[in-house]
Each structure stands twice: as structure tokens, then as C-alpha cells.
Design a protein around this motif. Structure first.
Motif, PDB file in Angstrom:
ATOM      1  N   GLU A 266       0.823  -1.218   0.000  1.00 59.28           N
ATOM      2  CA  GLU A 266       0.000   0.000   0.000  1.00 59.28           C
ATOM      3  C   GLU A 266       0.855   1.267   0.000  1.00 59.28           C
ATOM      4  N   MET A 267       1.962   1.221   0.760  1.00 63.11           N
ATOM      5  CA  MET A 267       2.794   2.414   0.895  1.00 63.11           C
ATOM      6  C   MET A 267       4.236   1.979   1.087  1.00 63.11           C
ATOM      7  N   ALA A 268       5.175   2.757   0.534  1.00 63.42           N
ATOM      8  CA  ALA A 268       6.602   2.458   0.664  1.00 63.42           C
ATOM      9  C   ALA A 268       7.310   3.644   1.300  1.00 63.42           C
ATOM     10  N   ILE A 269       8.166   3.327   2.275  1.00 64.75           N
ATOM     11  CA  ILE A 269       9.030   4.324   2.915  1.00 64.75           C
ATOM     12  C   ILE A 269      10.448   3.935   2.521  1.00 64.75           C
ATOM     13  N   GLY A 270      11.128   4.780   1.750  1.00 67.24           N
ATOM     14  CA  GLY A 270      12.396   4.328   1.199  1.00 67.24           C
ATOM     15  C   GLY A 270      13.500   5.368   1.173  1.00 67.24           C
ATOM     16  N   MET A 271      14.733   4.900   1.404  1.00 67.68           N
ATOM     17  CA  MET A 271      15.929   5.703   1.177  1.00 67.68           C
ATOM     18  C   MET A 271      16.461   5.482  -0.234  1.00 67.68           C
ATOM     19  N   ARG A 272      16.468   4.242  -0.660  1.00 67.46           N
ATOM     20  CA  ARG A 272      17.113   3.911  -1.933  1.00 67.46           C
ATOM     21  C   ARG A 272      16.274   4.398  -3.113  1.00 67.46           C
ATOM     22  N   LEU A 273      16.939   5.041  -4.064  1.00 65.27           N
ATOM     23  CA  LEU A 273      16.274   5.611  -5.234  1.00 65.27           C
ATOM     24  C   LEU A 273      15.401   4.586  -5.945  1.00 65.27           C
ATOM     25  N   HIS A 274      15.975   3.393  -6.218  1.00 65.11           N
ATOM     26  CA  HIS A 274      15.214   2.428  -7.016  1.00 65.11           C
ATOM     27  C   HIS A 274      14.100   1.753  -6.232  1.00 65.11           C
ATOM     28  N   SER A 275      14.168   1.771  -4.904  1.00 59.87           N
ATOM     29  CA  SER A 275      13.024   1.279  -4.136  1.00 59.87           C
ATOM     30  C   SER A 275      11.833   2.203  -4.353  1.00 59.87           C
ATOM     31  N   LEU A 276      12.083   3.505  -4.412  1.00 58.49           N
ATOM     32  CA  LEU A 276      11.006   4.477  -4.614  1.00 58.49           C
ATOM     33  C   LEU A 276      10.484   4.428  -6.054  1.00 58.49           C
ATOM     34  N   ILE A 277      11.390   4.259  -7.031  1.00 59.83           N
ATOM     35  CA  ILE A 277      10.961   4.156  -8.429  1.00 59.83           C
ATOM     36  C   ILE A 277      10.127   2.893  -8.638  1.00 59.83           C
ATOM     37  N   MET A 278      10.613   1.761  -8.114  1.00 56.90           N
ATOM     38  CA  MET A 278       9.864   0.510  -8.258  1.00 56.90           C
ATOM     39  C   MET A 278       8.495   0.611  -7.601  1.00 56.90           C
ATOM     40  N   ALA A 279       8.461   1.158  -6.380  1.00 58.31           N
ATOM     41  CA  ALA A 279       7.194   1.267  -5.655  1.00 58.31           C
ATOM     42  C   ALA A 279       6.220   2.190  -6.390  1.00 58.31           C
ATOM     43  N   ALA A 280       6.711   3.356  -6.808  1.00 59.13           N
ATOM     44  CA  ALA A 280       5.833   4.313  -7.497  1.00 59.13           C
ATOM     45  C   ALA A 280       5.312   3.736  -8.804  1.00 59.13           C
ATOM     46  N   SER A 281       6.166   2.976  -9.515  1.00 60.14           N
ATOM     47  CA  SER A 281       5.752   2.416 -10.810  1.00 60.14           C
ATOM     48  C   SER A 281       4.701   1.327 -10.650  1.00 60.14           C
ATOM     49  N   GLU A 282       4.649   0.716  -9.467  1.00 55.92           N
ATOM     50  CA  GLU A 282       3.646  -0.329  -9.206  1.00 55.92           C
ATOM     51  C   GLU A 282       2.411   0.234  -8.487  1.00 55.92           C
ATOM     52  N   GLY A 283       2.333   1.571  -8.383  1.00 58.78           N
ATOM     53  CA  GLY A 283       1.118   2.197  -7.856  1.00 58.78           C
ATOM     54  C   GLY A 283       1.079   2.377  -6.351  1.00 58.78           C
ATOM     55  N   CYS A 284       2.232   2.362  -5.684  1.00 54.26           N
ATOM     56  CA  CYS A 284       2.279   2.579  -4.234  1.00 54.26           C
ATOM     57  C   CYS A 284       2.351   4.072  -3.908  1.00 54.26           C
ATOM     58  N   ARG A 285       1.785   4.439  -2.776  1.00 55.39           N
ATOM     59  CA  ARG A 285       2.115   5.734  -2.188  1.00 55.39           C
ATOM     60  C   ARG A 285       3.547   5.657  -1.674  1.00 55.39           C
ATOM     61  N   CYS A 286       4.304   6.721  -1.853  1.00 56.69           N
ATOM     62  CA  CYS A 286       5.716   6.691  -1.469  1.00 56.69           C
ATOM     63  C   CYS A 286       6.066   7.838  -0.536  1.00 56.69           C
ATOM     64  N   LYS A 321       3.133  10.521  12.862  1.00 55.13           N
ATOM     65  CA  LYS A 321       1.899  11.221  12.470  1.00 55.13           C
ATOM     66  C   LYS A 321       1.942  11.628  10.998  1.00 55.13           C
ATOM     67  N   THR A 322       3.128  12.015  10.529  1.00 59.51           N
ATOM     68  CA  THR A 322       3.279  12.374   9.114  1.00 59.51           C
ATOM     69  C   THR A 322       3.039  11.150   8.239  1.00 59.51           C
ATOM     70  N   TRP A 323       3.599  10.008   8.643  1.00 59.59           N
ATOM     71  CA  TRP A 323       3.390   8.772   7.881  1.00 59.59           C
ATOM     72  C   TRP A 323       1.923   8.350   7.903  1.00 59.59           C
ATOM     73  N   ILE A 324       1.285   8.454   9.066  1.00 57.94           N
ATOM     74  CA  ILE A 324      -0.136   8.067   9.190  1.00 57.94           C
ATOM     75  C   ILE A 324      -0.993   8.936   8.270  1.00 57.94           C
ATOM     76  N   GLU A 325      -0.695  10.236   8.243  1.00 56.12           N
ATOM     77  CA  GLU A 325      -1.429  11.166   7.383  1.00 56.12           C
ATOM     78  C   GLU A 325      -1.259  10.787   5.905  1.00 56.12           C
ATOM     79  N   HIS A 326      -0.035  10.461   5.514  1.00 53.77           N
ATOM     80  CA  HIS A 326       0.207  10.101   4.111  1.00 53.77           C
ATOM     81  C   HIS A 326      -0.442   8.754   3.783  1.00 53.77           C
ATOM     82  N   TYR A 327      -0.407   7.835   4.720  1.00 54.66           N
ATOM     83  CA  TYR A 327      -1.045   6.529   4.505  1.00 54.66           C
ATOM     84  C   TYR A 327      -2.554   6.699   4.321  1.00 54.66           C
ATOM     85  N   ALA A 328      -3.153   7.591   5.106  1.00 56.98           N
ATOM     86  CA  ALA A 328      -4.608   7.775   5.061  1.00 56.98           C
ATOM     87  C   ALA A 328      -5.040   8.615   3.868  1.00 56.98           C
TER      88      ALA A 328
END
Length: 358
Positions: A266-286, A321-328
Motif C-alpha cells: 500500500e505504501m513504501a518508505i524508502g531511502m534507496r532511489l530504485h526502491s522508490l521508483i519501483m514502488a511508485a511504478s507499481e502504484g504505491c504511495r511513497c 503522524k506524518t506517515w499516518i497522514e500520508h497513509y490515510a
């Protein structure tokens, strides 16, 4: 035609392996790839390709002599922030290939940071001698424009990597053949951290406490994804000790599966560039935790929320709280935006066809 592929391959880094997998996916069908790898046996076994040790000079020269082209394959290879040697290794190899008369393609590069005058000079000389150059970010394109070097700017090729669904995970913690989607509770949130001087023990402690609170509030299952086991696994293990029954560490080696795992997230929290690219390309909130200008650029381009690690809040409550807000309430990229980025990434394929078929 035989093309020698050179990058940070065979070093267990999920992002660089994804670049190699995408490069192989994009190569013209008449090109036989030969790979320089930190683990030639593993690379050969995974792809069935001829592979040579990347740091063994005799085999490197042998490989160059047997090929018609050298493809300098993707990522932040020419930079002196993490390694002063890296620009000389890649730049030197490219110069040798150019002197030997090979076609040379700088493919999907992220150039810099270049702090030293000598590495800037070397980079400029090397890129100027290339048959074709493509870059993946605006900062790299701007640098090449300043140097008056022709180039193509397109999104990171990994946007276009074909993913595979993770139906089974043959790891130590899940039974052999167990369905990943059934075994791991839903909804799921993925976390990808890496070792870095800015990820201090204090900041890791704040992130862990925030993740525990976030998990309790959202009742999500936390999937910890080490992209490079040598650097990331110990961090994942440290975090999991505070999330015992509501988390799982997944070590996925095959890039297509690593990207595919985000289909069930549902949501990805990432440091690595390609973790964020992969997650975003598969429709995850990042949500990004940036340690590098390349991650900052991605955040700007996609309007992706996050913090630079140096500016991480000192209060775990603010983080959670920031993560919860973004998740919701946060939104993933639209399917139209994802398709636009995938189509853009395929421009790197056209660069290969233009360089190798003419």
C-alpha cells in the motif's frame, strides 16, 4: 555484434541489478551481451550470459578486445562522493575502449556529485568521446549542456523494467512454496533503509519508534526490504526486533521480483532511489528519506513527500503522524503519469538502437 556491459553489477545491489536487467531487456536482438560483474558466476547463472570479473584487468582487456561496443550501463557511476576511484575506473575503461575503436554508449547515467576538479575533467573528456549519451535526471543533463555534449534526457530505465508477481518466497522465514500474498497479512507497508553516515544510530532509533507507532495506528504489516544485503540487512534486523509479529524481512535477489513485490504494497518508505521508483511504478504511495541529490530530484519531479535525513524531525511522534497522514490521505501516481514515465524510460532503448544499429 558483441557489447560489453559495464556497471556496478554483481555486487548484490538491487538497484544496479535492476538497471542490468532493464538494459538486457532493452538491447537490440542482434546484440550479444557480455557482462563485467563483481560475481561473474552468479551473473552467468542468472542470465546465462558470458561474464567476466570487473576488477581483473587481464580479463577486462580480453573482454574489450572481443567486443564491438562498450555500454556504460546506468546509475551514478561517475561520482566522487562515495568513491574517489570510481570515476577513474569507469572513465579509464571508456577511454581505453574509445582508443580501441569500440562504439561507446553512456546509458542512463546519473552524473555526480563531482567535487574534485580532476574528476570533472575526466568525466567531461570521457562523455565527449561517446557515440551516444543518455541521462536520467535534470542535473546530469544540465552538466552535459554546460560542457556542450549532445545527450538525451529520459526517466530512469527501471520505470520500464518488467516486473514479476511474487507468488512464493523461498526464504528462511517462510515455508517453501508458501504464497507470499497469503502468508503476509494485508494491508502492507514496505520499508527500505540503507547504511549511510546520515542514518545515525539516533535517527535510526527515531525511525524505528515512529514505525512501531505507525504500525499500531494503522494495523499494517511491515515488509522490510534490504536492497543490498551487505549494507541493509543489519538495519532491517534491528528494526524487526521492535516489530516481531507484525513484520517480515524479504531478501529478493531477482530484480523483476523485487519490483513485483510492490504490487502487494500500500505504501513504501524508502531511502534507496530504485526502491522508490519501483514502488511508485507499481502504484504505491511513497515517502522518501533522502540521503543523496538523486533522491531529492526524484522527490521534486514526482512531488513526492519526504525528508532529507539531515532534516529528519527529532520527535518520533511527528514522524509517525506524518506517515499516518500520508497513509490515510496520500495519493499514488496516476496510471496516466506512470505510463508517461514508462514511455519516457523507453527512450533509453531507442538510444541503444541508434548507437548499435548504425
Amino acid at each position: 555484434m558483441r557489447a560489453l556491459l559495464s556497471g556496478y553489477y554483481g555486487k548484490g545491489n538491487g538497484g544496479d541489478e535492476a538497471l542490468l536487467a532493464t538494459l538486457l531487456q532493452m538491447l537490440p536482438s542482434n546484440v550479444t551481451p557480455v557482462v563485467l560483474s563483481g560475481n561473474p558466476e552468479e551473473t552467468h547463472n542468472r542470465y546465462g550470459l558470458e561474464a567476466y570479473e570487473r576488477m581483473a584487468f587481464p580479463s577486462l582487456i580480453k573482454a574489450l578486445r572481443s567486443c564491438d561496443a562498450l555500454i556504460w550501463g546506468g546509475g551514478s557511476l561517475i561520482q566522487d562522493a562515495t568513491s574517489a576511484i570510481s570515476p577513474f575506473y569507469y572513465g579509464g575503461m571508456m577511454s581505453v575502449a574509445q582508443k580501441m575503436g569500440l562504439k561507446t554508449v553512456a546509458w542512463a547515467q546519473g552524473i555526480g556529485p563531482l567535487h574534485r576538479r580532476v574528476t570533472r575533467w575526466l568525466a567531461r573528456q570521457t562523455f565527449a568521446g561517446c557515440t551516444r549519451v543518455s541521462v536520467r535526471d535534470r542535473a546530469s543533463a544540465s552538466l552535459l549542456s554546460d560542457w556542450q555534449i549532445p545527450h538525451i534526457l529520459a526517466p530512469d530505465p527501471v520505470w520500464a523494467l518488467q516486473s514479476k508477481p511474487v507468488e512464493t518466497y523461498h526464504g528462511t522465514s517462510l515455508q517453501h512454496g508458501t504464497s507470499l500474498q497469503k502468508d503476509l497479512s494485508a494491508p502492507r507497508v514496505a520499508v527500505t533503509l540503507r547504511s549511510h553516515p546520515q542514518l545515525t544510530p539516533t535517527r535510526l532509533s527515531h525511525l524505528t519508534r515512529a514505525l512501531v507507532d505507525f504500525q499500531k495506528a494503522t494495523q499494517t504489516f511491515i515488509v522490510l526490504l534490504p536492497f543490498q544485503k551487505a549494507q541493509d540487512l543489519s538495519i532491517a534486523q534491528a528494526m524487526q526486533s521492535s516489530l516481531k509479529d507484525v513484520s517480515q524481512i524479504l531478501c529478493l535477489e531477482e530484480p523483476q521480483l523485487l519490483k513485483g513485490v510492490f504490487r502487494g504494497i500500500e505504501m513504501a518508505i524508502g531511502m534507496r532511489l530504485h526502491s522508490l521508483i519501483m514502488a511508485a511504478s507499481e502504484g504505491c504511495r511513497c515517502f522518501a528519506l533522502s540521503y543523496d541529490p538523486k533522491v531529492n530530484l526524484l522527490m521534486e519531479d514526482l512531488d513526492m513527500p519526504g525528508w532529507h535525513l539531515a532534516n529528519l524531525p527529532d520527535d518520533p511522534n511527528i514522524i509517525s503522524k506524518t506517515w499516518i497522514e500520508h497513509y490515510a490521505n496520500g495519493d499514488p501516481l496516476s496510471s496516466e503519469k506512470i505510463q508517461f514515465l514508462v514511455d519516457g524510460a523507453l527512450i533509453h532503448r531507442e538510444v541503444l538502437h541508434q548507437a548499435l544499429n548504425h
